[in-house]
Write a protein that holds these residues in place. Structure first.
Motif, PDB file in Angstrom:
ATOM      1  N   PHE A 283      20.857  34.111  35.077  1.00 12.59           N
ATOM      2  CA  PHE A 283      21.406  33.495  36.279  1.00 12.59           C
ATOM      3  C   PHE A 283      20.865  34.167  37.528  1.00 12.59           C
ATOM      4  O   PHE A 283      20.769  35.391  37.593  1.00 12.59           O
ATOM      5  CB  PHE A 283      22.938  33.582  36.287  1.00 12.59           C
ATOM      6  CG  PHE A 283      23.621  32.673  35.300  1.00 12.59           C
ATOM      7  CD1 PHE A 283      22.902  31.712  34.601  1.00 12.59           C
ATOM      8  CD2 PHE A 283      24.985  32.765  35.068  1.00 12.59           C
ATOM      9  CE1 PHE A 283      23.534  30.871  33.692  1.00 12.59           C
ATOM     10  CE2 PHE A 283      25.614  31.941  34.176  1.00 12.59           C
ATOM     11  CZ  PHE A 283      24.885  30.987  33.477  1.00 12.59           C
ATOM     12  N   GLU A 284      20.538  33.362  38.514  1.00 12.64           N
ATOM     13  CA  GLU A 284      20.172  33.863  39.834  1.00 12.64           C
ATOM     14  C   GLU A 284      20.863  32.976  40.863  1.00 12.64           C
ATOM     15  O   GLU A 284      20.338  31.942  41.277  1.00 12.64           O
ATOM     16  CB  GLU A 284      18.651  33.837  40.035  1.00 12.64           C
ATOM     17  CG  GLU A 284      17.891  34.818  39.159  1.00 12.64           C
ATOM     18  CD  GLU A 284      16.398  34.797  39.437  1.00 12.64           C
ATOM     19  OE1 GLU A 284      15.991  34.082  40.376  1.00 12.64           O
ATOM     20  OE2 GLU A 284      15.654  35.485  38.727  1.00 12.64           O
ATOM     21  N   HIS A 285      22.058  33.386  41.256  1.00 14.18           N
ATOM     22  CA  HIS A 285      22.844  32.595  42.199  1.00 14.18           C
ATOM     23  C   HIS A 285      23.642  33.543  43.083  1.00 14.18           C
ATOM     24  O   HIS A 285      24.175  34.550  42.599  1.00 14.18           O
ATOM     25  CB  HIS A 285      23.791  31.641  41.447  1.00 14.18           C
ATOM     26  CG  HIS A 285      24.422  30.614  42.316  1.00 14.18           C
ATOM     27  ND1 HIS A 285      25.577  30.843  43.025  1.00 14.18           N
ATOM     28  CD2 HIS A 285      24.051  29.334  42.610  1.00 14.18           C
ATOM     29  CE1 HIS A 285      25.905  29.753  43.705  1.00 14.18           C
ATOM     30  NE2 HIS A 285      25.003  28.827  43.468  1.00 14.18           N
ATOM     31  N   PRO A 286      23.753  33.248  44.382  1.00 12.76           N
ATOM     32  CA  PRO A 286      24.457  34.173  45.290  1.00 12.76           C
ATOM     33  C   PRO A 286      25.938  34.323  44.980  1.00 12.76           C
ATOM     34  O   PRO A 286      26.554  35.306  45.413  1.00 12.76           O
ATOM     35  CB  PRO A 286      24.247  33.525  46.668  1.00 12.76           C
ATOM     36  CG  PRO A 286      23.910  32.094  46.392  1.00 12.76           C
ATOM     37  CD  PRO A 286      23.158  32.109  45.107  1.00 12.76           C
ATOM     38  N   ASN A 287      26.541  33.392  44.224  1.00 14.75           N
ATOM     39  CA  ASN A 287      27.964  33.471  43.923  1.00 14.75           C
ATOM     40  C   ASN A 287      28.246  33.909  42.493  1.00 14.75           C
ATOM     41  O   ASN A 287      29.359  33.740  41.997  1.00 14.75           O
ATOM     42  CB  ASN A 287      28.637  32.128  44.190  1.00 14.75           C
ATOM     43  CG  ASN A 287      28.543  31.701  45.642  1.00 14.75           C
ATOM     44  OD1 ASN A 287      28.037  30.636  45.956  1.00 14.75           O
ATOM     45  ND2 ASN A 287      29.013  32.547  46.552  1.00 14.75           N
ATOM     46  N   ILE A 288      27.251  34.484  41.821  1.00 18.21           N
ATOM     47  CA  ILE A 288      27.419  35.064  40.493  1.00 18.21           C
ATOM     48  C   ILE A 288      26.839  36.475  40.521  1.00 18.21           C
ATOM     49  O   ILE A 288      25.727  36.684  41.026  1.00 18.21           O
ATOM     50  CB  ILE A 288      26.723  34.225  39.406  1.00 18.21           C
ATOM     51  CG1 ILE A 288      27.339  32.823  39.340  1.00 18.21           C
ATOM     52  CG2 ILE A 288      26.823  34.902  38.044  1.00 18.21           C
ATOM     53  CD1 ILE A 288      26.682  31.909  38.327  1.00 18.21           C
ATOM     54  N   VAL A 289      27.605  37.437  40.000  1.00 18.31           N
ATOM     55  CA  VAL A 289      27.142  38.815  40.015  1.00 18.31           C
ATOM     56  C   VAL A 289      25.807  38.922  39.267  1.00 18.31           C
ATOM     57  O   VAL A 289      25.610  38.295  38.210  1.00 18.31           O
ATOM     58  CB  VAL A 289      28.200  39.742  39.388  1.00 18.31           C
ATOM     59  CG1 VAL A 289      28.425  39.432  37.924  1.00 18.31           C
ATOM     60  CG2 VAL A 289      27.836  41.205  39.581  1.00 18.31           C
TER      61      VAL A 289
END
Length: 488
Positions: free
Chosen positions: A66-72
């Motif tokens: 995952f690469e998302h600003p709202n996932i650690v």
């Protein structure tokens, strides 16, 4: 912190951040990149922790891509032979749970902002085939800049992989969806139900399905509707309440179908609230005030700030004020005249003396006695009966004795003991009574009794879907998942 544990792989351990059911989290330093990280660990050499290690490996697989600003962000993972660990982004902030304990109420704009970020992260995971399965305030981090991060994907599951193989219930009871409790195959809508439980708690300060035990909570999730948020706090926006209750629908088809739809509905609440606020401001009427001369003040820097004079009143406003003053004067004069007339009449006509006769007492009425204060250990019901004051002075007329009724009961012969009358009370065996008795037994954790009662009701109505669900739940709680599958 284990004093012998100074390093894990290339990471130097600085201190322990926390402990939980999933292991120990450490603050560590990465000497290669020169940054601080958080390392979550679980012992693999302990047979009792083997299942937890599987959860941690699952989190590494699900979040690692995952690469998302709202996932650690997950930086690394490894196995030292004694420990399995994952290296995560160190977040400077607090969980939503911690924020809720410090901040009692949230503004609508703040609520919408937090949950739109939560839904953005969830939507990203759902699009990649991953269901979180444990959305709750403790797994939502908020950075010091206000960025929301979803954490703890240890219970995450890939969409379409089926129910838990062991038939066990996985998740946190207060935030689980009905299909999650029943052990059914999950889809992204299960996470949205958990979002609804969290949203309800944020705006009301209460859990959507409160209970003293996990079984009570799960029973309410399956069979009861939550209290409307406005019944707990009248300041909640009605549009937001409508969204929350739709999110908590028992039937997944009746709720929101994806994260984007729920995020759009929340944004609509903010838009409606802004329009309502603007409309209220346009309709606000300011009371006229006396014209004041300009006020000159001097700031600390020595510069003068001149406040403009207030606007003069219009002729219409002056007329309204004059009319109001005239009405007040007339009312005052009228009240003064009335008071003077009443005083004159009271002087002219002296009040007659009246002698009160003692109240009649029924010949059979008992003599009243002074009240004795209730003891502290007296049951509440007994105290309420003894402390209830009489509402009327006169005692009600006693009913005349009922005429004697000839009895058909035979008297025992001389020398024979009298037979004691016995009343045989049979509990009703109709469908609704059986279901109610089963529900009461379930809430009291008497699962075997509840199972037997539900089975009787099911024999009466084999096609009733609610009884089938109840049988599936109670069989699951009794550790009989194979039998529970027959009723799902």
């Amino acid at each position: 912190m284990d004093p012998a544990l100074a390093q894990i792989g290339k990471y130097r351990i600085e201190r322990e951040l926390g402990r939980g059911a999933m292991g120990v989290v450490y603050l560590a330093f990465d000497p290669v990149v020169e940054r601080r990280v958080a390392i979550k660990t679980i012992r693999v050499d302990d047979s009792s922790a083997a299942g937890l290690a599987d959860f941690l490996r699952r989190e590494a697989k699900s979040v690692g891509r995952f690469e998302h600003p709202n996932i650690v962000t997950l930086h690394d993972a490894g196995d030292t032979g004694e420990l399995f660990y994952i290296v995560m982004q160190l977040i400077d902030g607090q969980t939503l749970y911690e924020k809720m304990t410090q901040q009692r109420w949230f503004k609508l704009a703040e609520v919408v902002d937090i949950f739109q970020q939560v839904l953005a992260g969830l939507g990203y995971a759902h699009q990649r085939g991953v269901i979180h399965r444990d959305i709750k305030p403790a797994n939502i981090m908020i950075t010091s800049e206000g960025v929301v991060k979803l954490t703890d994907f240890g219970l995450a599951k890939f969409i379409g992989s089926g129910a838990t193989a062991s038939g066990s219930i996985v998740g946190t009871p207060s935030y689980m969806s009905p299909e999650q409790i029943l052990g059914q195959t999950l889809d992204p809508r299960s996470d949205l139900f958990s979002v609804g439980c969290t949203l309800y708690e944020v705006i009301t300060g209460e859990k959507a399905f409160p209970g003293q035990s996990a079984t009570t909570v799960m029973y309410k999730i399956l069979h009861e509707n939550p209290s409307p948020p406005t019944s707990l706090f009248h300041g909640i926006d009605p549009a937001l309440e409508k969204v929350v209750l739709k999110t908590l629908a028992k039937d997944p088809d009746a709720g929101f179908q994806n994260s984007k739809d729920l995020a759009t509905a929340l944004a609509g609440c903010l838009t409606k609230s802004a329009m309502a606020t603007a409309g209220n401001e346009e309709q606000t009427i300011s009371l006229p005030v006396e014209p004041q001369p300009a006020v000159v003040s001097r700031s600390e820097t020595g510069a003068s700030a001149v406040a403009p004079p207030r606007k003069k009143l219009s002729g219409r406003s002056m007329a309204v004020i004059a009319s109001a003053l005239l009405v007040v004067i007339l009312i005052s004069v009228f009240l003064a005249v009335e008071r003077a007339i009443s005083q004159r009449q009271s002087v002219a006509l002296p009040a007659k003396k009246t002698v009160e006769s003692p109240p009649e007492r029924h010949p059979e009425a008992p003599v009243s006695r002074p009240k004795v204060p209730a003891r502290a250990d007296t049951p509440v019901e007994a105290q309420s009966r003894s402390a209830a004051p009489a509402q009327t002075k006169a005692r009600p007329v006693l009913p005349s004795p009922a005429p004697a009724v000839k009895s058909d009961v035979k008297r025992p012969a001389a020398g024979q003991p009298a037979a004691s009358p016995q009343q045989v009370i049979t509990e009703p065996e109709d469908f609704h009574s059986l279901v109610m008795r089963g529900d009461m037994s379930f809430q009291q954790n008497h699962y075997a009794t509840a199972l037997a009662t539900y089975q009787k009701a099911y024999q009466m109505k084999p096609g009733d879907s609610s009884v089938r669900r109840k049988l599936a739940v109670v069989l699951t709680m009794l550790g009989r998942p194979e039998e529970a599958q027959k009723y799902r």
